[in-house]
Design an enzyme around this catalytic site. Structure first.
Site, PDB file in Angstrom:
ATOM      1  N   GLU A 158       9.155  19.187  35.084  1.00 38.75           N
ATOM      2  CA  GLU A 158      11.295  19.444  35.148  1.00 38.75           C
ATOM      3  C   GLU A 158      11.360  20.472  35.401  1.00 38.75           C
ATOM      4  OE1 GLU A 158      13.517  18.117  31.828  1.00 38.75           O
ATOM      5  OE2 GLU A 158      11.473  16.402  31.337  1.00 38.75           O
ATOM      6  N   CYS A 266       7.182  17.960  26.261  1.00 41.40           N
ATOM      7  CA  CYS A 266       6.384  17.979  26.069  1.00 41.40           C
ATOM      8  C   CYS A 266       5.775  19.075  24.832  1.00 41.40           C
ATOM      9  CB  CYS A 266       5.710  17.947  27.245  1.00 41.40           C
ATOM     10  SG  CYS A 266       6.405  16.887  28.536  1.00 41.40           S
ATOM     11  N   LYS A 327      14.467  24.880  29.266  1.00 42.71           N
ATOM     12  CA  LYS A 327      14.345  25.468  30.334  1.00 42.71           C
ATOM     13  C   LYS A 327      14.731  25.824  31.663  1.00 42.71           C
ATOM     14  CE  LYS A 327      10.964  23.163  32.967  1.00 42.71           C
ATOM     15  NZ  LYS A 327       9.448  23.073  33.094  1.00 42.71           N
TER      16      LYS A 327
END
Ligand code: NAD
Length: 445
Positions: A158, A266, A327
């Site tokens: 991502e 994830c 993030k």
């Protein structure tokens, strides 16, 4: 080629847009009618750099469509991608409900040969379960139509998803049927021109490769976080240790940053799911358990430092948070370190004033309106009158702030940095106390 993609989330939308971009005819199908309506009205439900332009361009060219209609989806594509979510079940194993619902849906509707492509991250053995589900749905209606199930895990990151999809490190194709392997190779041809990145292997190896990659990356992070805690206790600087070990090409500099823990959709769920897979076959995956445990503890590290600094008197204090996303370059807050920190602060009666360049909307969706959470439009608004500044996400725009301004705005001149963004000398020279990860002065051994 004609491609159908079930699931229009981060993976489905990026896969759909990129496959359309190179000339395929793509239909993205999702059960979320609001999401599809938004996409059909020209909106994009997630933040991913470049995705809105790519979707708009390919919709306009007539190569990319969005629908809630499974009939249309199954009738359309030779390739039927499954890119739906695989959230953790209560025991940490991957919940395959959505994957098998798509398999059922394909089995109920297919009238000719289809290649069913598992792109979702799924445990070893899932391709067999998908095949069983399709076969059972066909026999319910007295049919027996040929199909193949391929494992084609996705490795995009991502924030850099389009670049990753367009120029992948590898394209894993798990199949026991050489002809299907060749068809996948042809579909991925445009992304494979510079050198051959397609790796054809058995289905189970492909399924395990995805978990192995994420577990390895999570292990690197937990290892560095473990070392950062040791560094603090012995009076070493983890950042010096990082560059010291990274210089060894067998170790490398990538992915060895200490911090306040990994999150996202994830790593946490995939480490847990792999650990569960191991348990079900009677193997105790001690390393994976430790990776998960260290990360859990690390996510509480910032709070402990804050609590220690203020000697437990946190009630009524206001903390400026820079960064909510797990993030930079994404609005995804799934399992983000910011969430654990905010929840710990709220539990002791503190308030949070947060700034994130793109994730405020997501925070609002997750937490709704609450008196102890204020979402502000720019980073300095968060700091004004706050009791401390806490850095949680390493957005590049946080890297060079004006420390004198920060000091002037804070009611207590202290920065807690969960991502080690700054040079400690620079921060302290501005008259601020700087608390970061793995760089504290030594306590007596
Ligand atoms: N996000 C990432 O960075 C990333 C990277 C690699 C792999 N993966 C894996 O890819 C999979 C998808 O992840 P994501 O982040 O895109 O998920 P997501 O939650 O963003 O999107 C999943 C979508 O699937 C839809 N859906 C659920 N059931 C459906 C059904 N029966 N038919 C059609 N649509 C359905 C949901 O409405 C949702 O829009 C997961 O297995 C994940 O682990 C994710």
């Amino acid at each position: 080629m004609d491609v159908t993609i079930f699931g229009s989330g981060y993976v489905g939308l990026v896969t759909g847009a990129c496959l359309a971009e190179v000339g395929n005819q793509v239909i993205c199908v999702d059960v979320d009618a609001d999401k599809i309506a938004m996409l059909n009205a020209g909106g994009v439900p997630i933040f991913e750099p470049g995705l809105d332009d790519l979707i708009a361009k390919n919709r306009q060219a007539g190569r990319l469509r969005f629908s809630t209609d499974a009939d249309e989806g199954v009738a359309h594509g030779l390739f039927q991608f499954i890119a739906v979510g695989t959230p953790p079940d209560e025991d940490g194993s991957a919940d395959l409900r959505h994957v098998l619902a798509v398999a059922q849906s394909i089995g109920e509707r297919m009238t000719g040969y289809r290649i069913i492509v598992d792109k979702s991250t799924v445990p070893v053995g899932t391709a067999d379960r998908v095949a069983e589900t399709v076969r059972a749905a066909q026999s319910e209606r007295g049919q027996r139509i040929d199909f193949d199930v391929v494992s084609n895990p996705e490795f995009l990151k991502e924030g850099a998803a389009i670049e990753d999809f367009m120029r992948p490190d590898r394209i894993i194709v798990g199949t026991d049927n050489p002809r299907t392997g060749e068809l996948l190779r042809a579909l991925y041809g445009p992304f494979n021109r510079n050198h051959d990145r397609v790796m054809v292997m058995g289905v189970r190896s492909a399924e395990l490769t995805k978990y192995a990659a994420n577990a390895m990356l999570a292990t690197k992070i937990s290892f560095m976080n473990e070392l950062s805690n040791i560094a603090e206790a012995v009076g070493a600087d983890i950042e010096m240790v990082r560059v010291g070990i990274g210089s060894d090409p067998r170790i490398g500099y990538q992915f060895i940053y200490p911090g306040c823990g990994y999150g996202g959709s994830c790593f946490p769920k995939d480490v847990r799911a792999l650990e569960r897979t191991a348990t079900t076959i009677g193997y105790e995956a001690e390393l994976l358990q430790a990776v998960e445990a260290v990360n859990h503890r690390q996510k509480e590290r910032l709070f402990s430092k804050i609590e220690h600094y203020f000697e437990g008197a946190l009630q009524g204090k206001t903390f400026a948070l820079w960064g909510l996303a797990f993030k930079p370059n994404t609005d995804d807050m799934r399992e983000a370190s910011s969430r654990r920190l905010m929840e710990q602060l709220w539990a002791v009666g503190a308030r949070v004033r947060a700034f994130d360049p793109v994730a405020a909307e997501e925070a609002r969706r997750l937490y709704g309106e609450r008196a102890d959470l204020e979402l502000v439009e720019n980073r300095m608004d968060a700091v004004e009158g706050a009791d401390a500044l806490v850095i949680v996400t390493e957005w590049s725009e946080f890297r060079s702030p004006n420390f004198a301004d920060i000091k002037a705005q804070l009611s207590t001149p202290v920065i807690f940095d969960g991502r080690n963004l700054f040079d400690p000398n620079q921060v302290t020279a501005a008259g601020l106390t700087y608390v970061s990860i793995g760089r504290e002065p030594a306590r007596p051994l």
